[in-house]
Design a protein around this motif. Structure first.
Motif, PDB file in Angstrom:
ATOM      1  N   LEU A 118      -5.327  -2.046   9.564  1.00 25.87           N
ATOM      2  CA  LEU A 118      -5.165  -2.329   8.150  1.00 25.87           C
ATOM      3  C   LEU A 118      -4.531  -3.707   8.003  1.00 25.87           C
ATOM      4  CD1 LEU A 118      -3.749   1.137   7.015  1.00 25.87           C
ATOM      5  CD2 LEU A 118      -5.956   0.177   6.336  1.00 25.87           C
ATOM      6  N   PRO A 119      -4.738  -4.385   6.862  1.00 26.79           N
ATOM      7  CA  PRO A 119      -4.113  -5.694   6.659  1.00 26.79           C
ATOM      8  C   PRO A 119      -2.587  -5.583   6.706  1.00 26.79           C
ATOM      9  CG  PRO A 119      -5.824  -5.294   5.031  1.00 26.79           C
ATOM     10  CD  PRO A 119      -5.612  -4.001   5.743  1.00 26.79           C
ATOM     11  N   PRO A 120      -1.895  -6.614   7.188  1.00 24.31           N
ATOM     12  CA  PRO A 120      -0.434  -6.547   7.314  1.00 24.31           C
ATOM     13  C   PRO A 120       0.280  -6.180   6.014  1.00 24.31           C
ATOM     14  CG  PRO A 120      -1.277  -8.426   8.521  1.00 24.31           C
ATOM     15  CD  PRO A 120      -2.440  -7.857   7.782  1.00 24.31           C
ATOM     16  N   ALA A 121      -0.120  -6.772   4.896  1.00 18.92           N
ATOM     17  CA  ALA A 121       0.547  -6.450   3.635  1.00 18.92           C
ATOM     18  C   ALA A 121       0.353  -4.985   3.252  1.00 18.92           C
ATOM     19  CB  ALA A 121       0.039  -7.356   2.519  1.00 18.92           C
ATOM     20  N   THR A 122      -0.799  -4.422   3.599  1.00 13.46           N
ATOM     21  CA  THR A 122      -1.044  -3.004   3.325  1.00 13.46           C
ATOM     22  C   THR A 122      -0.143  -2.128   4.173  1.00 13.46           C
ATOM     23  OG1 THR A 122      -3.352  -3.478   2.768  1.00 13.46           O
ATOM     24  CG2 THR A 122      -2.800  -1.192   3.287  1.00 13.46           C
ATOM     25  N   LEU A 123       0.081  -2.518   5.424  1.00 11.53           N
ATOM     26  CA  LEU A 123       0.987  -1.765   6.290  1.00 11.53           C
ATOM     27  C   LEU A 123       2.382  -1.695   5.689  1.00 11.53           C
ATOM     28  CD1 LEU A 123      -0.123  -3.219   9.742  1.00 11.53           C
ATOM     29  CD2 LEU A 123      -0.558  -0.906   8.908  1.00 11.53           C
ATOM     30  N   THR A 346       0.721  -6.688  -6.527  1.00  8.29           N
ATOM     31  CA  THR A 346       1.840  -6.941  -7.432  1.00  8.29           C
ATOM     32  C   THR A 346       3.146  -7.276  -6.720  1.00  8.29           C
ATOM     33  OG1 THR A 346       2.401  -4.582  -7.499  1.00  8.29           O
ATOM     34  CG2 THR A 346       0.848  -5.411  -9.164  1.00  8.29           C
ATOM     35  N   LYS A 347       3.211  -7.026  -5.416  1.00  6.11           N
ATOM     36  CA  LYS A 347       4.483  -7.216  -4.724  1.00  6.11           C
ATOM     37  C   LYS A 347       4.333  -7.891  -3.372  1.00  6.11           C
ATOM     38  CE  LYS A 347       8.570  -4.543  -3.231  1.00  6.11           C
ATOM     39  NZ  LYS A 347       9.231  -3.204  -3.269  1.00  6.11           N
ATOM     40  N   PHE A 348       3.740  -7.203  -2.402  1.00  2.00           N
ATOM     41  CA  PHE A 348       3.855  -7.638  -1.020  1.00  2.00           C
ATOM     42  C   PHE A 348       3.100  -8.923  -0.701  1.00  2.00           C
ATOM     43  CE2 PHE A 348       5.175  -3.224  -0.864  1.00  2.00           C
ATOM     44  CZ  PHE A 348       6.316  -3.322  -0.072  1.00  2.00           C
ATOM     45  N   ALA A 349       2.038  -9.228  -1.452  1.00  3.11           N
ATOM     46  CA  ALA A 349       1.319 -10.489  -1.236  1.00  3.11           C
ATOM     47  C   ALA A 349       1.747 -11.559  -2.232  1.00  3.11           C
ATOM     48  CB  ALA A 349      -0.186 -10.252  -1.336  1.00  3.11           C
ATOM     49  N   SER A 350       2.698 -11.257  -3.083  1.00  2.00           N
ATOM     50  CA  SER A 350       3.099 -12.209  -4.122  1.00  2.00           C
ATOM     51  C   SER A 350       4.159 -13.176  -3.609  1.00  2.00           C
ATOM     52  CB  SER A 350       3.642 -11.459  -5.345  1.00  2.00           C
ATOM     53  OG  SER A 350       4.917 -10.931  -5.071  1.00  2.00           O
ATOM     54  N   PRO A 351       4.061 -14.455  -3.962  1.00  2.00           N
ATOM     55  CA  PRO A 351       5.075 -15.434  -3.552  1.00  2.00           C
ATOM     56  C   PRO A 351       6.473 -15.044  -4.017  1.00  2.00           C
ATOM     57  CG  PRO A 351       3.118 -16.536  -4.370  1.00  2.00           C
ATOM     58  CD  PRO A 351       2.935 -15.081  -4.666  1.00  2.00           C
ATOM     59  N   ALA A 352       6.571 -14.397  -5.176  1.00  2.86           N
ATOM     60  CA  ALA A 352       7.890 -14.028  -5.696  1.00  2.86           C
ATOM     61  C   ALA A 352       8.611 -13.077  -4.742  1.00  2.86           C
ATOM     62  CB  ALA A 352       7.740 -13.377  -7.074  1.00  2.86           C
ATOM     63  N   TRP A 353       7.886 -12.099  -4.185  1.00  6.91           N
ATOM     64  CA  TRP A 353       8.512 -11.153  -3.258  1.00  6.91           C
ATOM     65  C   TRP A 353       8.753 -11.804  -1.896  1.00  6.91           C
ATOM     66  CZ3 TRP A 353      11.194  -6.936  -2.583  1.00  6.91           C
ATOM     67  CH2 TRP A 353      11.186  -6.285  -1.348  1.00  6.91           C
ATOM     68  N   ILE A 354       7.769 -12.517  -1.382  1.00  2.08           N
ATOM     69  CA  ILE A 354       7.910 -13.142  -0.063  1.00  2.08           C
ATOM     70  C   ILE A 354       9.065 -14.145  -0.052  1.00  2.08           C
ATOM     71  CG2 ILE A 354       6.762 -14.591   1.658  1.00  2.08           C
ATOM     72  CD1 ILE A 354       4.096 -13.326   0.682  1.00  2.08           C
ATOM     73  N   ASN A 355       9.244 -14.840  -1.183  1.00  2.32           N
ATOM     74  CA  ASN A 355      10.280 -15.874  -1.270  1.00  2.32           C
ATOM     75  C   ASN A 355      11.540 -15.392  -1.973  1.00  2.32           C
ATOM     76  OD1 ASN A 355       8.991 -18.675  -0.392  1.00  2.32           O
ATOM     77  ND2 ASN A 355       7.414 -17.517  -1.487  1.00  2.32           N
ATOM     78  N   ARG A 356      11.718 -14.103  -2.113  1.00  3.87           N
ATOM     79  CA  ARG A 356      12.850 -13.626  -2.907  1.00  3.87           C
ATOM     80  C   ARG A 356      14.208 -14.016  -2.304  1.00  3.87           C
ATOM     81  NH1 ARG A 356      15.601  -8.630  -2.662  1.00  3.87           N
ATOM     82  NH2 ARG A 356      15.474  -7.611  -0.637  1.00  3.87           N
TER      83      ARG A 356
END
Length: 358
Positions: A118-123, A346-356
């Motif tokens: 599965l894609p990493p963000a999905t994991l 909405t979260k795991f692939a979003s720059p806002a979450w990755i860069n939080r």
């Protein structure tokens, strides 16, 4: 009512209790532990009698400790108290289990998932989804093995992106950066170079345990699985597993307010250290804390210690878990995958979450 607790690396603690009007009317402690002097056993039993059935694990442990200290100072016991192979906290856990407020491994049937790549963000999203599903009562405790076909870095929930990840290395090696919901350190994961699993359990299984205590408790089966593939392993530090040849694995956790615990572990199988060092900014301070001089020797791959394929190791881990706990083979449900896809967007692939944490 009967409760048992096996101290990791220690002894079995058994408690039989009778209750009356929501208090412990009678408590009988036994087990294969060592306790000196003999009359300290009666002190523990008497200290617990009369406590409320809703008393927390920590408060029960404090009650036992205080009673033993008072017995020593007053001369009620015939000498200094020595508890070998167990402690007051282990007694408290056994009491809570007897009352049905804490559970054991044997109280649960675990769903085992091996859904394939599965894609990493999905994991990462599935960690949140399955933990929430357990908290909501829609799924039981779950052991899920990860597979992926991309190069990725998973950073801990509270890690600084700029401190941990080198953008030049990310671009050079086409790495997907994912921030997970659990704490802990960064994981560099190429397809096929790690053995990773997530374990989702009810909080009752780690009732009263600190994070530090629960790491060893939830990973105890891993030491047996490693022994099955010929690796001598032991706990190292707060959340690591090591062998005489070096560090093997690290664990991380997240506890949800709804009563579910996410626990996962990543083990090195065959990591390209040169690539890893170009992607991760591993500081000298962190290396010195691990007792290593060279980042290239920081982890020791499972392949070199077992001679087995990664798939064979995964099979051995699954077989070992199934041999000691009640399990059922399961699969991801369409609604769980749909929820994971939504969380990726909405979260795991979003720059806002990755860069939080920049």
């Amino acid at each position: 009512m009967h409760g048992e607790y096996k101290v990791p690396g220690g002894k079995l603690v058994v408690v039989d209790v009778e209750t009356s009007d929501d208090v412990l009317a009678q408590v009988r402690l036994s087990g294969d532990f060592f306790l000196e002097p003999d009359d300290a056993l009666e002190v523990i039993d008497d200290a617990l009698a009369g406590t409320s059935v809703g008393t927390s694990t920590g408060e029960l442990a404090r009650t036992v400790d205080e009673a033993l200290r008072e017995a020593e100072s007053s001369g009620r016991v015939t000498g200094p108290v020595a508890m070998v192979g167990f402690d007051a906290w282990a007694v408290a856990v056994a009491v809570r289990r007897a009352l049905g407020l804490a559970t054991t491994w044997t109280d649960h049937t675990f769903e085992v998932l091996r859904p394939g790549p599965l894609p990493p963000a999905t994991l990462a999203a599935l960690d949140q989804v399955l933990t929430e599903e357990l908290a909501a009562g829609r799924r039981g405790p779950t052991l899920r093995f990860w597979d992926w076909d991309e190069r990725a870095v998973f950073i801990g929930s509270f890690q600084s992106l700029s401190n941990e990840v080198d953008p030049a290395g990310v671009r050079k090696h086409d790495v997907t950066v994912v921030r997970r919901i659990s704490g802990g350190g960064a994981m560099f994961m190429e397809a096929g170079n790690c053995v990773t699993f997530s374990l989702v359990v009810p909080s009752s299984l780690v009732d009263g345990m600190s994070f530090e205590q629960s790491y060893a408790f939830l990973d105890q089966w891993v030491l047996g699985a490693l022994a099955d593939v010929g690796v001598e392993a032991y706990f190292s530090g707060m959340n690591d597993v090591a062998s005489p040849a070096g560090k093997l694995a690290g664990s991380a956790q997240k506890r949800l307010a709804g009563g579910a615990v996410l626990h996962h572990m990543t083990m090195a199988y065959d990591i390209d250290n040169t690539k890893m060092l170009e992607v991760l900014r591993i500081g000298r301070e962190k290396l010195s804390d691990k007792g290593t001089r060279s980042a290239n020797k920081r982890v020791d791959p499972l392949r070199s210690q077992t001679g087995l394929s990664r798939e064979a190791i995964l099979d051995a881990f699954e077989a070992h878990f199934k041999s000691i706990y009640a399990t059922t083979d399961s699969a991801l449900r369409p609604e769980e995958l749909a929820r994971a896809d939504e969380l990726v967007r909405t979260k795991f692939a979003s720059p806002a979450w990755i860069n939080r944490v920049p």
